[in-house]
Design a protein around this motif. Structure first.
Motif, PDB file in Angstrom:
ATOM      1  N   PHE A   4       0.854  -1.194   0.000  1.00 25.40           N
ATOM      2  CA  PHE A   4       0.000   0.000   0.000  1.00 25.40           C
ATOM      3  C   PHE A   4       0.889   1.243   0.000  1.00 25.40           C
ATOM      4  CE2 PHE A   4      -2.742  -3.271   1.726  1.00 25.40           C
ATOM      5  CZ  PHE A   4      -3.974  -2.988   1.162  1.00 25.40           C
ATOM      6  N   ASP A   5       0.300   2.380  -0.351  1.00 22.90           N
ATOM      7  CA  ASP A   5       1.026   3.647  -0.257  1.00 22.90           C
ATOM      8  C   ASP A   5       1.061   4.146   1.186  1.00 22.90           C
ATOM      9  OD1 ASP A   5       1.408   3.756  -3.045  1.00 22.90           O
ATOM     10  OD2 ASP A   5      -0.567   4.680  -3.325  1.00 22.90           O
ATOM     11  N   ALA A   6       0.030   3.785   1.957  1.00 22.51           N
ATOM     12  CA  ALA A   6      -0.048   4.244   3.348  1.00 22.51           C
ATOM     13  C   ALA A   6      -0.868   3.265   4.167  1.00 22.51           C
ATOM     14  CB  ALA A   6      -0.671   5.636   3.424  1.00 22.51           C
ATOM     15  N   ILE A   7      -0.495   3.141   5.441  1.00 23.53           N
ATOM     16  CA  ILE A   7      -1.242   2.335   6.399  1.00 23.53           C
ATOM     17  C   ILE A   7      -1.598   3.219   7.578  1.00 23.53           C
ATOM     18  CG2 ILE A   7      -1.145   0.390   8.009  1.00 23.53           C
ATOM     19  CD1 ILE A   7       0.872  -0.938   6.105  1.00 23.53           C
ATOM     20  N   VAL A   8      -2.854   3.161   8.001  1.00 22.74           N
ATOM     21  CA  VAL A   8      -3.310   3.882   9.187  1.00 22.74           C
ATOM     22  C   VAL A   8      -3.644   2.845  10.255  1.00 22.74           C
ATOM     23  CG1 VAL A   8      -5.034   5.419  10.171  1.00 22.74           C
ATOM     24  CG2 VAL A   8      -4.175   5.832   7.851  1.00 22.74           C
ATOM     25  N   VAL A   9      -3.044   2.998  11.417  1.00 16.84           N
ATOM     26  CA  VAL A   9      -3.275   2.078  12.531  1.00 16.84           C
ATOM     27  C   VAL A   9      -4.325   2.682  13.452  1.00 16.84           C
ATOM     28  CG1 VAL A   9      -2.225   0.832  14.450  1.00 16.84           C
ATOM     29  CG2 VAL A   9      -0.872   1.327  12.395  1.00 16.84           C
ATOM     30  N   GLY A  10      -5.487   2.055  13.505  1.00 13.52           N
ATOM     31  CA  GLY A  10      -6.569   2.551  14.347  1.00 13.52           C
ATOM     32  C   GLY A  10      -7.666   3.202  13.535  1.00 13.52           C
ATOM     33  N   ALA A  11      -8.910   2.718  13.718  1.00 13.02           N
ATOM     34  CA  ALA A  11     -10.052   3.250  12.966  1.00 13.02           C
ATOM     35  C   ALA A  11     -10.981   4.046  13.863  1.00 13.02           C
ATOM     36  CB  ALA A  11     -10.810   2.109  12.287  1.00 13.02           C
ATOM     37  N   GLY A  12     -10.398   4.777  14.816  1.00 12.69           N
ATOM     38  CA  GLY A  12     -11.173   5.773  15.544  1.00 12.69           C
ATOM     39  C   GLY A  12     -11.413   6.979  14.648  1.00 12.69           C
ATOM     40  N   HIS A  13     -12.024   8.032  15.188  1.00 10.18           N
ATOM     41  CA  HIS A  13     -12.380   9.151  14.308  1.00 10.18           C
ATOM     42  C   HIS A  13     -11.137   9.840  13.736  1.00 10.18           C
ATOM     43  CE1 HIS A  13     -11.727  11.557  17.964  1.00 10.18           C
ATOM     44  NE2 HIS A  13     -11.643  12.609  17.171  1.00 10.18           N
ATOM     45  N   ASN A  14     -10.035   9.875  14.497  1.00 13.60           N
ATOM     46  CA  ASN A  14      -8.813  10.476  13.957  1.00 13.60           C
ATOM     47  C   ASN A  14      -8.171   9.593  12.902  1.00 13.60           C
ATOM     48  OD1 ASN A  14      -8.292  13.099  15.200  1.00 13.60           O
ATOM     49  ND2 ASN A  14      -8.199  11.996  17.137  1.00 13.60           N
ATOM     50  N   GLY A  15      -8.130   8.279  13.151  1.00 15.69           N
ATOM     51  CA  GLY A  15      -7.576   7.366  12.155  1.00 15.69           C
ATOM     52  C   GLY A  15      -8.368   7.386  10.864  1.00 15.69           C
TER      53      GLY A  15
END
Length: 520
Positions: A4-15
């Protein structure tokens, strides 16, 4: 080639905010979360059949107008309320009604509580101006201010003093100045104290709590937009962010716990999941608390010792009780609080202790003593948003300080049951049928919230609003302003970052924008 180009850890509102902005900008983005659902503490969850609750956070706060427009938040359906909340002490006092219309609010305060209260509120609003600018709560895309920059926000000596209050003063220092009548202004003083102290582990008379008062009472300006109650609860917000993210082509994976953010040659290379799966990407944004990210998810050898030390010792002592009730009907409030039987008054009812009582309760809770008469923020959102409960039934929630978290002769379970019953008893004193209406209820302590949401110590701030954890002492996307994290491609985006806490989206927005700027 990376997965992937980017990974975000955490699917809270900020993630989700960060993931949506990256994907919309054309980066192939993966968002990972260990839970069964997205949204984190900004979720609407069905805890009992047909009863849905804002399990931790609700939204009726200002946020950046820039962020709101970019994410389409201003298009979401809201529950229009004439009354934001009602505050009282529950001792036969006159309730203080917070009308959404400012003129109606001031007229009510003047007629019911007197000109002194109006002048006091006006003084508090003036007091908040410079601290609001110094904190930069509504300044999306801007770094945390240094102490010199914070003081530079003052335009005169009075404003310099307010910033000194912000850094060194207490809640009671400020409210004694503007609302000195402890009896007549009791409900208002109690509300302001709870507003501040719920983001601290300090009583309102403790030096340093004025910072949290300034943060919670921050006055919106042209950069801010007031986000009202959302139809369907706070979960409607995160559902919207999920839709923005996935409709642009982003991928959301739940039940996927990240064990390690991998680093090679001072650059992130991806993440390793709990099951051993490695996913690669040149950008990783963490919505996990900053100290847990740095000292719990990255190989210690990848960071200098002084950086790891800076991200240690954060105060995460959550000290509260969160209760959710499935009710068989609507509570019936007795005299002298019949006013609360009007559905318009039932969205948010504050039954507050005085600042002096709240201070004593905090000091006692440190010795394992459960508050005898706890302050309570009671919400019955299904009154104005009937889809949250079955027809004729209601969903209610209560938040209360202070739950003992230090040494105690009682067990954790005993204290949880004892404090929960005291919350029920206090509400029932005002609404005699309340306890008999309870079909089911559940009680969450900081320990439960930490387990459910990964919030250290149950701290929904990811770093309490103490002076040593704000301004230059609160990290931005790349770490502290005077000590950036020396890992390319790594960004911080949790509520523990500048722009947080609260449901402001600013930490996630800042992380995404910094990542996109660096990628260019």
């Amino acid at each position: 080639m990376a997965d992937f180009d980017a990974i975000v850890v955490g699917a809270g509102h900020n993630g989700l905010t960060a993931a949506a902005l990256l994907q919309k900008a054309g980066l192939r983005t993966l968002c990972l979360d260990f839970k069964l659902y997205a949204g984190g503490m900004a979720s609407t969850v069905e805890l009992f059949d047909g009863y849905r609750f804002e399990i931790a956070g609700s939204v009726q706060i200002p946020t950046s107008a820039v962020v709101s427009r970019e994410l389409g938040l201003d298009e979401l359906p809201t529950v229009d309320l004439d009354v934001m909340s009602v505050s009282l002490r529950g001792v036969g006092d006159e309730p203080l009604v917070y009308y959404t219309d400012p003129m109606k609010l001031m007229t009510h305060i003047n007629e019911v509580h007197g000109a002194e209260a109006v002048n006091g509120m006006a003084g508090l609003m003036a007091w908040c101006q410079a601290p609001t600018r110094a904190l930069g709560r509504f300044e999306a895309g801007q770094p945390p201010k240094t102490l010199d920059e914070m003081y530079a926000c003052a335009t005169n000596e009075f404003e310099r003093q307010t910033i000194t209050d912000l850094l060194f003063g207490s809640v009671t220092d400020v409210i004694d100045r503007y609302l000195p009548d402890r009896e007549k202004h009791g409900a208002l003083r109690g509300m302001l104290s709870l507003l501040a102290c719920n983001t601290t582990y300090r009583g309102p008379a403790t030096p340093g709590t004025a910072a949290a008062l300034a943060y919670g009472f921050a006055v919106p300006d042209e950069n801010a937009l007031l986000v009202k109650k959302l139809q369907g609860g706070i979960g409607a917000l995160t559902s919207h962010l999920c839709d923005v993210f996935t409709s642009a082509g982003g991928e959301l994976r739940l039940r996927s716990k990240v064990e390690e953010i991998q680093v090679a040659d001072s650059r992130v290379s991806g993440v390793r999941l709990e099951d051993g799966t490695v996913i690669t990407a040149p950008i990783v944004i963490s919505g996990v608390a900053p100290d847990l990210t740095i000292n719990g998810m990255i190989d210690p050898a990848a960071l200098p010792a002084d950086v790891r030390e800076r991200f240690s010792g954060q105060d995460h002592r959550g000290s509260y009780l969160q209760m959710h009730f499935a009710l068989d009907g609507i509570p019936d409030f007795a005299a002298p609080y019949e006013l609360l039987n009007d559905p318009a008054m039932q969205s948010n009812i504050g039954i507050f202790s005085t600042p002096e009582e709240l201070q004593r309760q905090w000091e006692e809770c440190r010795h394992g003593i459960v508050p005898a008469d706890p302050s309570i923020a009671l919400q019955i959102p299904s009154v104005n948003d009937p889809g949250l409960a079955p027809e004729g039934k209601h969903a209610a929630s209560a938040f209360s300080l202070w739950f003992p978290i230090e040494e105690s002769d009682s067990s954790y379970g005993e204290m949880k049951a004892e404090m929960g019953q005291r919350v029920i008893d206090k509400i029932t004193r005002l609404a005699p049928n309340f306890e008999s209406l309870i079909l089911k209820h559940t009680t969450f302590t900081p320990k439960h919230m930490g387990t459910m949401f990964g919030a250290p110590g149950g701290d929904y701030c990811h770093g309490l609003i103490h002076p040593d954890q704000i301004g230059p002492n609160r990290p931005g996307p790349k770490g502290y302003v005077d000590q950036p994290i020396p890992i390319d491609g790594l960004y911080l985006a949790s509520a523990g970052c500048h722009g947080g806490p609260g449901i402001t989206f600013v930490p996630g927005y800042n992380a995404a924008k910094q990542a996109l700027l660096d990628a260019k």
